[in-house]
Scaffold this active site. Sequence first.
Site, short mmCIF file in Angstrom:
data_model
loop_
_atom_site.label_atom_id
_atom_site.label_comp_id
_atom_site.label_asym_id
_atom_site.label_seq_id
_atom_site.Cartn_x
_atom_site.Cartn_y
_atom_site.Cartn_z
N ARG A 6 43.77 50.58 45.98
CA ARG A 6 44.97 51.31 45.59
C ARG A 6 44.61 52.56 44.78
O ARG A 6 45.15 53.66 45.02
CB ARG A 6 45.90 50.39 44.80
CG ARG A 6 46.33 49.18 45.60
CD ARG A 6 46.96 48.09 44.73
NE ARG A 6 48.23 48.50 44.16
CZ ARG A 6 48.99 47.70 43.42
NH1 ARG A 6 48.59 46.43 43.18
NH2 ARG A 6 50.13 48.12 42.93
N LEU A 38 44.14 38.06 45.41
CA LEU A 38 44.79 39.22 46.01
C LEU A 38 45.95 39.62 45.10
O LEU A 38 46.57 38.76 44.48
CB LEU A 38 45.37 38.88 47.40
CG LEU A 38 44.41 38.59 48.55
CD1 LEU A 38 45.21 38.20 49.79
CD2 LEU A 38 43.54 39.80 48.87
N ASP A 39 46.24 40.92 45.02
CA ASP A 39 47.41 41.35 44.27
C ASP A 39 48.65 40.71 44.86
O ASP A 39 48.72 40.43 46.07
CB ASP A 39 47.57 42.88 44.35
CG ASP A 39 46.51 43.63 43.57
OD1 ASP A 39 45.81 42.99 42.75
OD2 ASP A 39 46.37 44.84 43.77
N LYS A 40 49.65 40.52 44.01
CA LYS A 40 50.92 39.94 44.46
C LYS A 40 51.51 40.72 45.64
O LYS A 40 52.03 40.15 46.59
CB LYS A 40 51.91 39.92 43.28
CG LYS A 40 53.26 39.30 43.60
CD LYS A 40 54.17 39.33 42.38
CE LYS A 40 55.55 38.79 42.71
NZ LYS A 40 56.46 38.86 41.54
N THR A 54 49.96 42.47 47.87
CA THR A 54 49.07 42.53 49.04
C THR A 54 49.22 41.27 49.88
O THR A 54 49.26 40.16 49.35
CB THR A 54 47.60 42.66 48.59
OG1 THR A 54 47.47 43.80 47.74
CG2 THR A 54 46.66 42.82 49.78
#
Length: 312
Positions: free
Chosen positions: A239, A129-131, A133
């Site tokens: 995104r 997961l993105d930081k 998110t």
Amino acid sequence: MQIDEGSAGQRLDNFLLRELKGVPKTHIYRVIRAGEVRINKGRAQADSRLALGDEVRIPPVRLPERVTAKPDYVPAKEFPVVYEDEHLIAVNKPAGVAVHGGSGVSFGVIEQLRQARPQAKFLELVHRLDKETSGLLLIAKKRSALTALQDQFRERETGKTYAALVIGDWAENKKVVDVALLKFTGADGERWVRAVTSSHDPQAEQAKRSISLVRVAERLAGYSLLDVTIKTGRTHQIRVHLAHEGHPIAGDPKYGDFDANRAMARGALKFDRMFLHAKRLKFAHPASGAEIELLAPLPPDCERLLASLRTP
């Protein structure tokens, strides 16, 4: 060496690269080809799969002298557990925490979890997961679980749904975003992703087809709360897809509306993170095959923001 659960199912070359850190890759492949690496006393190939209990003979190799640099301090930390058994853990990752170290971050969820559970023989990220998110993150406790779950993710056999608050009024009839995405490194050295909509684009052939399914969960003043289910797992997919459609995610520091983000952070709403949360994950259990559906509630700051937007 005897193969334990942490290494069972791994390719021989990958196992040796991990065990003989610092030994040149060319040397490792040379000793395999020369028959100096044996599995249960027999010759083996680089792509031989290791099984639990196998005996692997590794010839003597000279390791490079270790530079005794002080390792970065990693604080032990547990994260909210949504599901756990002997095969896997699902945690509810907070926003602002990286999933692993690298790219200027010395540690993330996986390193902190390993510190908190020193007795665990095997802990590996199934996906990322993105930081920025928050939400559901799967961690395998056995290599067999890791490969089985990653196969499901690769074959798109999982259901991943995110809650995203976007700026503006999302059109009710816009249910599918099918736009190819291309990864590139910007002049700032950062990793970026852009939408590719034309076959005449000079990099069209490198772009990968990406599909997001969108449902409006709630309409709010100036915003739309969406449920986004991804059919492909591209970097920054949600995104970029939502921003490409003219509705960037609230608080997105990379692809968002920076003036709106600043106003939201400094104004009465006091919300200064990206509103993207991995809320639902559906997959087949790697051992039993039973269907597992996990849900992670929205973080309190997201709930507070929605409550503020609902107030007339």
